[in-house]
Write an enzyme that holds these catalytic residues in place. Sequence first.
Site, PDB file in Angstrom:
ATOM      1  N   THR A 194     -14.372   0.219  -5.648  1.00 23.48           N
ATOM      2  CA  THR A 194     -13.629   0.065  -4.387  1.00 23.48           C
ATOM      3  C   THR A 194     -14.561   0.191  -3.186  1.00 23.48           C
ATOM      4  O   THR A 194     -14.463  -0.587  -2.232  1.00 23.48           O
ATOM      5  CB  THR A 194     -12.528   1.148  -4.293  1.00 23.48           C
ATOM      6  OG1 THR A 194     -11.676   1.020  -5.428  1.00 23.48           O
ATOM      7  CG2 THR A 194     -11.704   1.008  -3.027  1.00 23.48           C
TER       8      THR A 194
ATOM      9  N   GLU B 276       2.990  -5.841  -8.078  1.00 27.69           N
ATOM     10  CA  GLU B 276       2.333  -6.592  -7.002  1.00 27.69           C
ATOM     11  C   GLU B 276       2.610  -8.096  -7.108  1.00 27.69           C
ATOM     12  O   GLU B 276       2.803  -8.765  -6.094  1.00 27.69           O
ATOM     13  CB  GLU B 276       0.825  -6.292  -7.023  1.00 27.69           C
ATOM     14  CG  GLU B 276       0.545  -4.838  -6.614  1.00 27.69           C
ATOM     15  CD  GLU B 276      -0.872  -4.372  -6.905  1.00 27.69           C
ATOM     16  OE1 GLU B 276      -1.687  -5.138  -7.458  1.00 27.69           O
ATOM     17  OE2 GLU B 276      -1.171  -3.199  -6.569  1.00 27.69           O
TER      18      GLU B 276
ATOM     19  N   ARG C 103     -17.651  -7.206  -4.866  1.00 28.82           N
ATOM     20  CA  ARG C 103     -17.842  -6.307  -3.716  1.00 28.82           C
ATOM     21  C   ARG C 103     -19.316  -5.971  -3.533  1.00 28.82           C
ATOM     22  O   ARG C 103     -19.805  -5.861  -2.406  1.00 28.82           O
ATOM     23  CB  ARG C 103     -17.013  -5.042  -3.897  1.00 28.82           C
ATOM     24  CG  ARG C 103     -15.514  -5.302  -3.713  1.00 28.82           C
ATOM     25  CD  ARG C 103     -14.721  -4.114  -4.192  1.00 28.82           C
ATOM     26  NE  ARG C 103     -13.296  -4.217  -3.961  1.00 28.82           N
ATOM     27  CZ  ARG C 103     -12.389  -3.593  -4.710  1.00 28.82           C
ATOM     28  NH1 ARG C 103     -12.764  -2.847  -5.732  1.00 28.82           N
ATOM     29  NH2 ARG C 103     -11.110  -3.714  -4.435  1.00 28.82           N
TER      30      ARG C 103
ATOM     31  N   PHE D  34      -6.384   6.475   5.709  1.00 31.02           N
ATOM     32  CA  PHE D  34      -6.767   5.059   5.759  1.00 31.02           C
ATOM     33  C   PHE D  34      -5.575   4.106   5.635  1.00 31.02           C
ATOM     34  O   PHE D  34      -5.749   2.886   5.664  1.00 31.02           O
ATOM     35  CB  PHE D  34      -7.835   4.739   4.700  1.00 31.02           C
ATOM     36  CG  PHE D  34      -7.406   4.946   3.262  1.00 31.02           C
ATOM     37  CD1 PHE D  34      -6.706   3.960   2.579  1.00 31.02           C
ATOM     38  CD2 PHE D  34      -7.724   6.117   2.590  1.00 31.02           C
ATOM     39  CE1 PHE D  34      -6.329   4.141   1.260  1.00 31.02           C
ATOM     40  CE2 PHE D  34      -7.346   6.311   1.262  1.00 31.02           C
ATOM     41  CZ  PHE D  34      -6.643   5.308   0.597  1.00 31.02           C
TER      42      PHE D  34
ATOM     43  N   TYR E  34       0.814  -1.221   0.000  1.00 37.53           N
ATOM     44  CA  TYR E  34       0.000   0.000   0.000  1.00 37.53           C
ATOM     45  C   TYR E  34       0.851   1.277   0.000  1.00 37.53           C
ATOM     46  O   TYR E  34       0.361   2.341   0.384  1.00 37.53           O
ATOM     47  CB  TYR E  34      -0.965  -0.027   1.182  1.00 37.53           C
ATOM     48  CG  TYR E  34      -2.124  -0.991   0.976  1.00 37.53           C
ATOM     49  CD1 TYR E  34      -2.988  -0.842  -0.112  1.00 37.53           C
ATOM     50  CD2 TYR E  34      -2.356  -2.049   1.846  1.00 37.53           C
ATOM     51  CE1 TYR E  34      -4.039  -1.716  -0.326  1.00 37.53           C
ATOM     52  CE2 TYR E  34      -3.414  -2.929   1.645  1.00 37.53           C
ATOM     53  CZ  TYR E  34      -4.249  -2.754   0.548  1.00 37.53           C
ATOM     54  OH  TYR E  34      -5.295  -3.622   0.334  1.00 37.53           O
TER      55      TYR E  34
ATOM     56  N   ARG F  80     -11.230  -6.012 -12.586  1.00 44.75           N
ATOM     57  CA  ARG F  80     -11.739  -4.838 -11.842  1.00 44.75           C
ATOM     58  C   ARG F  80     -13.248  -4.678 -12.053  1.00 44.75           C
ATOM     59  O   ARG F  80     -13.975  -4.338 -11.127  1.00 44.75           O
ATOM     60  CB  ARG F  80     -10.971  -3.574 -12.246  1.00 44.75           C
ATOM     61  CG  ARG F  80      -9.579  -3.588 -11.593  1.00 44.75           C
ATOM     62  CD  ARG F  80      -8.769  -2.363 -11.919  1.00 44.75           C
ATOM     63  NE  ARG F  80      -9.244  -1.152 -11.288  1.00 44.75           N
ATOM     64  CZ  ARG F  80      -8.977  -0.792 -10.028  1.00 44.75           C
ATOM     65  NH1 ARG F  80      -8.255  -1.587  -9.260  1.00 44.75           N
ATOM     66  NH2 ARG F  80      -9.411   0.344  -9.537  1.00 44.75           N
TER      67      ARG F  80
HETATM   68  P1  CMP Z   1      -7.695  -1.716  -2.306  1.00 37.77           P
HETATM   69  O1  CMP Z   1      -8.173  -1.976  -3.703  1.00 37.77           O
HETATM   70  O2  CMP Z   1      -7.051  -2.848  -1.610  1.00 37.77           O
HETATM   71  O3  CMP Z   1      -6.698  -0.455  -2.302  1.00 37.77           O
HETATM   72  C1  CMP Z   1      -6.562   0.401  -1.196  1.00 37.77           C
HETATM   73  C2  CMP Z   1      -7.486   0.039  -0.079  1.00 37.77           C
HETATM   74  O4  CMP Z   1      -7.622   0.980   0.970  1.00 37.77           O
HETATM   75  C3  CMP Z   1      -8.875  -0.106  -0.646  1.00 37.77           C
HETATM   76  O5  CMP Z   1      -8.969  -1.256  -1.429  1.00 37.77           O
HETATM   77  C4  CMP Z   1      -9.734  -0.087   0.610  1.00 37.77           C
HETATM   78  O6  CMP Z   1      -9.889  -1.372   1.175  1.00 37.77           O
HETATM   79  C5  CMP Z   1      -8.893   0.734   1.583  1.00 37.77           C
HETATM   80  N1  CMP Z   1      -9.553   1.985   1.898  1.00 37.77           N
HETATM   81  C6  CMP Z   1     -10.035   2.309   3.112  1.00 37.77           C
HETATM   82  N2  CMP Z   1     -10.563   3.532   3.093  1.00 37.77           N
HETATM   83  C7  CMP Z   1     -10.417   4.018   1.834  1.00 37.77           C
HETATM   84  C8  CMP Z   1     -10.758   5.241   1.176  1.00 37.77           C
HETATM   85  N3  CMP Z   1     -11.385   6.228   1.818  1.00 37.77           N
HETATM   86  N4  CMP Z   1     -10.458   5.379  -0.132  1.00 37.77           N
HETATM   87  C9  CMP Z   1      -9.814   4.381  -0.800  1.00 37.77           C
HETATM   88  N5  CMP Z   1      -9.467   3.204  -0.223  1.00 37.77           N
HETATM   89  C10 CMP Z   1      -9.768   3.021   1.068  1.00 37.77           C
END
Ligand code: CMP
Length: 144
Positions: free
Chosen positions: A92, A127, A103, A58, A50, A86
């Site tokens: 997301t 990754e 999701r 976050f 990350y 995706r």
């Molecule tokens: P992911 O695709 O794993 O990439 C970043 C992760 O941060 C995202 O999925 C979420 O699980 C997490 N996350 C938590 N809060 C936020 C937010 N406000 N915006 C984007 N990602 C978030």
Amino acid sequence: MSERTFLLLKPDAIQRGLIGEIISRFEKKGLKLAGLKLLSVSRELAEEHYAEHKGKGFFEPTVSYIMSAPVVAMVWEGPEAVALCRTMMGATNPKNADPGSIRGSYAVDISRNIIHGSDSVESAVREIALYFKSEEILDYAKAG
Ligand code: CMP
């Protein structure tokens, strides 16, 4: 064009017994599984994964969350696999995800959104290298 993507089933997917159901969606779609492992994510790996979100509010909760229980790391191959996966994962934020997506089907909370998928071919390369050694990516003939 065939490409590779990296998918990660996050701790709640494992804790809720959704591994098989989610993998099945990608298999049935016709993608080819090239790498698969169940592992516990170290802090070092989580922070590296990350890294682009370092400094955001976050970041720490997200890092802590993927360390909280095992994850399933996967490499999938197929035509435009990055974009296709995706679409199958959905937005997301599960609140905005298409109800038929992964999701949209299984999650309600952005911080526990079940699955991660690479957002570009370049991210996929990065990754995959974080989670897999090159000899752990397998090539084989697939029916269909
Ligand atoms: P992911 O695709 O794993 O990439 C970043 C992760 O941060 C995202 O999925 C979420 O699980 C997490 N996350 C938590 N809060 C936020 C937010 N406000 N915006 C984007 N990602 C978030």
